[in-house]
Design a protein around this motif. Structure first.
Motif, mmCIF file in Angstrom:
data_model
loop_
_atom_site.group_PDB
_atom_site.id
_atom_site.type_symbol
_atom_site.label_atom_id
_atom_site.label_comp_id
_atom_site.label_asym_id
_atom_site.label_seq_id
_atom_site.Cartn_x
_atom_site.Cartn_y
_atom_site.Cartn_z
ATOM 1 N N THR A 7 8.178 2.504 17.763
ATOM 2 C CA THR A 7 8.228 1.060 17.566
ATOM 3 C C THR A 7 9.661 0.599 17.751
ATOM 4 N N TYR A 8 9.825 -0.697 17.942
ATOM 5 C CA TYR A 8 11.169 -1.265 17.962
ATOM 6 C C TYR A 8 11.232 -2.349 16.901
ATOM 7 N N GLN A 9 11.987 -2.097 15.873
ATOM 8 C CA GLN A 9 12.148 -3.084 14.820
ATOM 9 C C GLN A 9 13.471 -2.826 14.136
ATOM 10 N N PHE A 10 14.369 -3.824 14.179
ATOM 11 C CA PHE A 10 15.679 -3.653 13.576
ATOM 12 C C PHE A 10 15.582 -3.704 12.059
ATOM 13 N N GLY A 11 16.341 -2.827 11.427
ATOM 14 C CA GLY A 11 16.524 -2.925 9.983
ATOM 15 C C GLY A 11 15.314 -2.530 9.158
ATOM 16 N N ALA A 12 15.385 -2.881 7.898
ATOM 17 C CA ALA A 12 14.336 -2.529 6.955
ATOM 18 C C ALA A 12 13.087 -3.363 7.199
ATOM 19 N N ARG A 13 11.950 -2.799 6.887
ATOM 20 C CA ARG A 13 10.677 -3.450 7.161
ATOM 21 C C ARG A 13 10.160 -4.138 5.912
ATOM 22 N N GLY A 14 9.968 -5.447 5.981
ATOM 23 C CA GLY A 14 9.392 -6.164 4.860
ATOM 24 C C GLY A 14 10.389 -6.623 3.822
ATOM 25 N N LEU A 15 11.618 -6.105 3.874
ATOM 26 C CA LEU A 15 12.617 -6.491 2.889
ATOM 27 C C LEU A 15 12.942 -7.975 3.000
ATOM 28 N N ASP A 16 12.875 -8.517 4.213
ATOM 29 C CA ASP A 16 13.148 -9.943 4.397
ATOM 30 C C ASP A 16 12.111 -10.805 3.683
ATOM 31 N N GLU A 17 10.838 -10.429 3.743
ATOM 32 C CA GLU A 17 9.792 -11.206 3.083
ATOM 33 C C GLU A 17 9.828 -11.053 1.567
ATOM 34 N N VAL A 18 10.099 -9.855 1.111
ATOM 35 C CA VAL A 18 10.102 -9.589 -0.331
ATOM 36 C C VAL A 18 11.244 -10.322 -1.032
ATOM 37 N N THR A 19 12.366 -10.536 -0.312
ATOM 38 C CA THR A 19 13.549 -11.132 -0.945
ATOM 39 C C THR A 19 13.727 -12.611 -0.612
ATOM 40 N N ARG A 20 12.675 -13.266 -0.142
ATOM 41 C CA ARG A 20 12.752 -14.711 0.052
ATOM 42 C C ARG A 20 12.869 -15.410 -1.296
ATOM 43 N N ARG A 21 13.401 -16.640 -1.287
ATOM 44 C CA ARG A 21 13.481 -17.411 -2.545
ATOM 45 C C ARG A 21 12.102 -17.600 -3.143
ATOM 46 N N HIS A 22 11.119 -17.867 -2.291
ATOM 47 C CA HIS A 22 9.737 -18.035 -2.729
ATOM 48 C C HIS A 22 8.854 -17.162 -1.842
ATOM 49 N N PRO A 23 8.678 -15.899 -2.222
ATOM 50 C CA PRO A 23 7.888 -14.980 -1.385
ATOM 51 C C PRO A 23 6.461 -15.480 -1.217
ATOM 52 N N PRO A 24 5.835 -15.178 -0.073
ATOM 53 C CA PRO A 24 4.449 -15.598 0.147
ATOM 54 C C PRO A 24 3.484 -14.864 -0.771
ATOM 55 N N ALA A 25 2.262 -15.361 -0.838
ATOM 56 C CA ALA A 25 1.257 -14.800 -1.746
ATOM 57 C C ALA A 25 0.977 -13.337 -1.443
ATOM 58 N N GLU A 26 1.000 -12.965 -0.170
ATOM 59 C CA GLU A 26 0.701 -11.570 0.171
ATOM 60 C C GLU A 26 1.720 -10.611 -0.433
ATOM 61 N N ILE A 27 2.880 -11.136 -0.805
ATOM 62 C CA ILE A 27 3.906 -10.322 -1.450
ATOM 63 C C ILE A 27 3.761 -10.387 -2.964
ATOM 64 N N THR A 28 3.636 -11.586 -3.516
ATOM 65 C CA THR A 28 3.605 -11.750 -4.978
ATOM 66 C C THR A 28 2.350 -11.162 -5.594
ATOM 67 N N GLU A 29 1.285 -11.062 -4.807
ATOM 68 C CA GLU A 29 0.039 -10.521 -5.344
ATOM 69 C C GLU A 29 0.004 -9.003 -5.372
ATOM 70 N N VAL A 30 0.964 -8.353 -4.771
ATOM 71 C CA VAL A 30 1.020 -6.890 -4.779
ATOM 72 C C VAL A 30 1.713 -6.440 -6.063
ATOM 73 N N PRO A 31 1.075 -5.635 -6.880
ATOM 74 C CA PRO A 31 1.647 -5.252 -8.180
ATOM 75 C C PRO A 31 3.036 -4.631 -8.057
ATOM 76 N N GLY A 32 3.990 -5.238 -8.750
ATOM 77 C CA GLY A 32 5.326 -4.663 -8.854
ATOM 78 C C GLY A 32 6.196 -4.784 -7.617
ATOM 79 N N LEU A 33 5.707 -5.414 -6.552
ATOM 80 C CA LEU A 33 6.463 -5.415 -5.304
ATOM 81 C C LEU A 33 7.746 -6.254 -5.407
#
Length: 321
Positions: free
Chosen positions: A50-76
């Motif tokens: 695959t080609y993907q720079f940097g860490a995967r998903g860290l950008d979504e998890v560390t948003r000011r207001h993460p999307p539901a798909e992130i907040t609904e995952v236990p402990g994420l």
């Protein structure tokens, strides 16, 4: 999930082949992926195939207001916070050489808290804030500049608290940060005792046109909301070169002359290239610092579009009919 983990790392020396981030989220929801799996997934690059720079998903998890798909995952979100704190620990203590966390640091989309911001400013030391493109650059100044730009006030932050934390940092540096990251302008205004700084910073940003500076979308939205509260002009109007003269006059009445000149000197931190020059020429024209003759000469010699716009901003002589 066990088979995928084995395919990812069948041998300690094998190249990584991590599972897709969405599959990691699913495994976590099902209670299969451990905390270690999640942290490894957030910090690790995608690996072969695959080609993907940097860490995967860290950008979504560390948003000011993460999307539901992130907040609904236990402990994420909590694990994302742990990862972010570890990145700050490493990057604020680093030297000139990149660390294993320098590239993941560039994926962070928010760093909450005045204490974190002050920590980053002190780590930058005498280094310069990087005005241009910071993504894909793991140099110390680039990483710290990115983290400063995406830092945001926490709910319990106050201007007084920020002033106490920032004690010892030079006013010049704090003003640079206020222009570079205007979400902190109100706090810097209190710390450096410069009335009107917040309004002036937002006026400069509103009248700066720059397509060369890549700023996170969430941060841009925050800046745009502050500007929208202060002017009836739309974002499209401002991009086209409209000027809010009444807002400027309010700023000039509140900001001391010397302070305004200081702010204009730091206007470059509102853009990644020369976009701040638009705000400068508009401000100087409105303040009567540029004459019609000077502007006309610039128009003829340089064919500068914003100078044409500024020509109509020069105050009329007092004895004009």
């Amino acid at each position: 999930w066990g088979l995928l983990c084995w395919l990812d790392l069948p041998h300690p020396d094998a190249p990584r082949f991590r599972a897709p981030f969405q599959l990691l989220l699913l495994a976590r929801r099902r209670g299969i992926a451990t905390d270690a799996d999640v942290i490894d997934g957030l910090l690790g690059e995608a690996g072969r195939g695959t080609y993907q720079f940097g860490a995967r998903g860290l950008d979504e998890v560390t948003r000011r207001h993460p999307p539901a798909e992130i907040t609904e995952v236990p402990g994420l979100v909590e694990l994302g916070n742990r990862v972010r704190e570890r990145i700050l620990d490493v990057e604020t203590a680093r030297g000139d050489l990149a660390t294993p966390l320098s590239r993941p640091a560039l994926q962070l989309r928010s760093v909450p808290g005045a204490a974190s911001l002050v920590r980053l400013i002190r780590a930058l030391g005498r280094g310069s804030l990087v005005r241009g493109w910071t993504w894909h650059q793991d140099q110390k100044n680039s990483v710290l500049s990115h983290l400063i730009r995406v830092s945001v006030p926490a709910e319990n932050d106050t201007p007084a608290l920020f002033a106490d934390l920032a004690n010892g940092i030079t006013p010049k540096r704090l003003v640079e940060v206020a222009v570079y990251a205007p979400q902190w302008a109100r706090y810097v205004e209190h710390a450096v005792a410069m009335p009107g700084l917040e309004e002036a910073v937002h006026w400069i940003h509103a009248h700066t046109k720059d397509n060369r500076w890549r700023v996170d979308g969430d941060i841009r939205e925050m800046w745009a909301a502050e500007v929208a509260e202060r002017t009836p002009l739309t974002a499209e109007d401002l991009v086209e070169g409209a000027v809010d003269v009444a807002w400027f006059n309010d700023v000039i009445r509140e900001v001391a002359t010397n302070d305004w000149q200081t702010l204009l000197k730091q206007a470059k931190f509102a853009s990644g290239g020369g976009g701040h020059k638009r705000a400068e020429v508009f401000a100087r024209a409105l303040a009567g610092e540029l004459t019609t003759d000077e502007l006309t000469k610039r128009i003829k010699e340089k064919r500068h579009q914003d100078t044409v716009r500024a020509l109509g901003l020069v105050p009329l002589p007092e004895d004009a009919a």
